[in-house]
Design a protein around this motif. Structure first.
Motif, PDB file in Angstrom:
ATOM      1  N   LYS A  96       0.806  -1.227  -0.126  1.00 13.20           N
ATOM      2  CA  LYS A  96      -0.022   0.163   0.203  1.00 13.20           C
ATOM      3  C   LYS A  96       0.849   1.223  -0.038  1.00 13.20           C
ATOM      4  O   LYS A  96       2.070   0.965   0.577  1.00 13.20           O
ATOM      5  CB  LYS A  96      -0.890   0.161   1.132  1.00 13.20           C
ATOM      6  N   GLN A 125      -2.689  -6.088   4.513  1.00  7.59           N
ATOM      7  CA  GLN A 125      -2.650  -7.364   5.167  1.00  7.59           C
ATOM      8  C   GLN A 125      -3.649  -7.520   6.123  1.00  7.59           C
ATOM      9  O   GLN A 125      -3.986  -8.771   6.583  1.00  7.59           O
ATOM     10  CB  GLN A 125      -1.234  -7.381   5.831  1.00  7.59           C
ATOM     11  N   ASN A 156      -0.106   4.630  17.009  1.00  8.01           N
ATOM     12  CA  ASN A 156       1.188   4.263  17.055  1.00  8.01           C
ATOM     13  C   ASN A 156       1.778   4.966  18.427  1.00  8.01           C
ATOM     14  O   ASN A 156       1.666   6.089  18.719  1.00  8.01           O
ATOM     15  CB  ASN A 156       1.949   4.698  15.890  1.00  8.01           C
ATOM     16  N   ASP A 171      -0.718   7.040   4.852  1.00  9.46           N
ATOM     17  CA  ASP A 171      -0.015   6.053   5.304  1.00  9.46           C
ATOM     18  C   ASP A 171      -0.587   5.093   6.495  1.00  9.46           C
ATOM     19  O   ASP A 171      -0.380   4.026   6.369  1.00  9.46           O
ATOM     20  CB  ASP A 171       1.288   6.598   5.828  1.00  9.46           C
ATOM     21  N   THR A 172      -1.386   5.584   7.222  1.00  8.60           N
ATOM     22  CA  THR A 172      -1.908   5.179   8.476  1.00  8.60           C
ATOM     23  C   THR A 172      -3.385   4.580   8.399  1.00  8.60           C
ATOM     24  O   THR A 172      -3.634   3.332   8.260  1.00  8.60           O
ATOM     25  CB  THR A 172      -1.407   5.926   9.619  1.00  8.60           C
ATOM     26  N   HIS A 175      -5.223   1.760   6.236  1.00 13.98           N
ATOM     27  CA  HIS A 175      -5.290   0.378   6.640  1.00 13.98           C
ATOM     28  C   HIS A 175      -7.076   0.198   6.995  1.00 13.98           C
ATOM     29  O   HIS A 175      -7.385  -0.694   6.639  1.00 13.98           O
ATOM     30  CB  HIS A 175      -4.700  -0.123   7.706  1.00 13.98           C
ATOM     31  N   TYR A 234       1.594   0.059  20.485  1.00 13.32           N
ATOM     32  CA  TYR A 234       0.705  -0.136  19.196  1.00 13.32           C
ATOM     33  C   TYR A 234      -0.356  -0.896  19.358  1.00 13.32           C
ATOM     34  O   TYR A 234      -0.531  -1.722  19.835  1.00 13.32           O
ATOM     35  CB  TYR A 234       1.650  -0.913  18.124  1.00 13.32           C
ATOM     36  N   TRP A 271       4.228  -2.228  14.597  1.00  7.41           N
ATOM     37  CA  TRP A 271       3.158  -2.846  13.676  1.00  7.41           C
ATOM     38  C   TRP A 271       3.648  -4.080  13.208  1.00  7.41           C
ATOM     39  O   TRP A 271       2.794  -5.027  12.777  1.00  7.41           O
ATOM     40  CB  TRP A 271       2.562  -2.073  13.067  1.00  7.41           C
ATOM     41  N   TYR A 279       0.937 -10.858   7.718  1.00  2.01           N
ATOM     42  CA  TYR A 279       1.935 -10.529   6.297  1.00  2.01           C
ATOM     43  C   TYR A 279       2.226 -11.902   5.702  1.00  2.01           C
ATOM     44  O   TYR A 279       2.306 -12.158   4.514  1.00  2.01           O
ATOM     45  CB  TYR A 279       3.169 -10.023   6.711  1.00  2.01           C
TER      46      TYR A 279
END
Ligand code: NAI
Ligand code: ISE
Length: 335
Positions: A96, A125, A156, A171-172, A175, A234, A271, A279
């Motif tokens: 991503k 994932q 985070n 970026d975060t 998901h 996290y 993470w 993953y």
């Protein structure tokens, strides 16, 4: 048959994926590497007997010995490499984001449709995480009735100085954007972003925390907190409120301690560890699918829809207003 894989981008997650393709998963071999940082590619190749370093990602894609491609370079470079792999008729797993704009994702969608083959998988994932899968099953089985609301959080412990406000979305929160749409099988129609008082641990270019409010086509309301300097760990949380009950994402397994007059469990810090199993499962799934000639999992359309949503969130963050999420109609190819 072994799937001969070429990896473009051997930075942090590139190396993680190379390690799992090499030491953990079955049916694939990393035979080719490319990175703009040639020294880094040479270093990564040193531990991989027989792996060849190519001067460019394009040369790697074109190489006859490469059956399939993993793209783990920086986001802005994804479009070109994914389009190159599609053109070469090679299955491609792209981390991503699929591309950094909705228009670029659409170019990938159109190129893939033109080949008539499913070649692209995006690295969302969470769809392979045991906990998310159990949560989806509870929803799909009707255990909590029709979903009404989702409360979620992505926390985070800290982020580097280079991490700025837009990254909280692209970026975060990206998901959550993908995982929640998959979880309740519902597209989004609008987004709004609220900015509470900043934590003292942030810096001038990062609003932290933020709250993203999303409305879905069927009327489900989502509130998602992104807090990337939460300090304590996290922590990924998700609670789906339905007409007949509430289903929550399970906590990752952790020993429960009774000690020194306290009841406690550890919270992960990273993470990489939180999603380590997912993953593995996603890439194993990709290997099998690539070998069978039809890639499944999160596809280019999911990458496009996530990008359209992220664009709306960014607009909402800048204006403070509710931004519509307007995507093209889903092509039958991705039904
Ligand atoms: P990184 O900065 O550690 O590594 C990126 C690598 O790409 C570097 O080695 C860089 O030299 C190389 N690179 C840059 N431009 C290139 C080009 N034109 N051609 C070839 N190589 C090039 O970054 P990181 O953290 O490994 O992230 C890579 C991608 O993976 C990003 O898109 C990121 O969003 C995604 N990611 C996904 C995660 C997930 O949970 N699914 C977690 C972390 C990253
Ligand atoms: C990172 O880039 C990832 O993709 C991780 O999965 C995510 O949890 C983290 O917040 C991002 O910064």
């Amino acid at each position: 048959m072994t799937l001969n894989v070429g990896v473009i981008g051997v930075g942090m997650i590139g190396r993680e994926h190379i390690a799992r393709l090499t030491d953990k998963l079955v049916g694939a071999k990393v035979v080719a590497l490319a990175d703009v940082n040639a020294k880094s590619a040479e270093e990564a190749a040193a531990g991989l007997p027989g792996a060849k370093v190519y001067p460019t990602g394009e040369a790697l894609i074109a190489a006859a010995g490469v059956d399939a491609v993993v793209v783990t370079s920086w986001g802005p470079t994804h479009e070109g490499y994914v389009l190159g792999a599609i053109k070469a008729g090679k299955p491609v797993f792209c981390e991503k984001p699929l591309a950094t704009t909705a228009e670029a994702c659409l170019r990938i969608v159109e190129a893939e449709i033109a080949t008539g083959r499913h070649l692209v998988q995006v690295g969302f994932q969470r769809r392979y995480d045991k906990g998310y899968r159990a949560l989806k099953k509870a929803i799909d089985d009707g255990v909590i009735g029709a979903p009404l609301m989702i409360h979620c959080a992505h926390r985070n412990p800290s982020v580097p100085e280079a991490y700025v406000s837009d990254m909280a979305i692209v970026d975060t929160f990206i998901h959550e954007i993908d995982a929640l749409r998959w979880l309740i099988d519902d597209d989004y129609v609008s987004a709004q972003v609220l900015t509470p008082r900043n934590t003292k641990h942030t810096h001038a270019k990062l609003n932290d925390p933020i709250i993203v409010l999303i409305a879905t086509k069927s009327g489900v309301r989502i509130d998602g907190e992104v807090f990337v300097n939460c300090r304590y760990g996290y922590d990924i949380r998700c609670e789906v409120v339905g007409e007949e009950g509430v289903a929550s994402l399970p906590e990752p397994e952790s020993v429960v301690l009774r000690k020194d007059a306290k009841l406690s469990t550890a919270i992960m810090q990273d993470w990489k560890l939180r999603f380590i199993d997912s993953y593995d499962v996603e890439l194993q799934d990709w290997i099998e699918a690539a070998k069978s000639g039809k890639v499944s999992g999160p596809n280019a359309w999911d990458g496009y829809f996530a990008a359209v949503t992220a664009d709306a969130c960014l607009k909402a963050m800048r204006t403070g207003e509710v931004a519509p999420i307007v995507a093209r109609a889903r092509p039958a190819f991705y039904a």
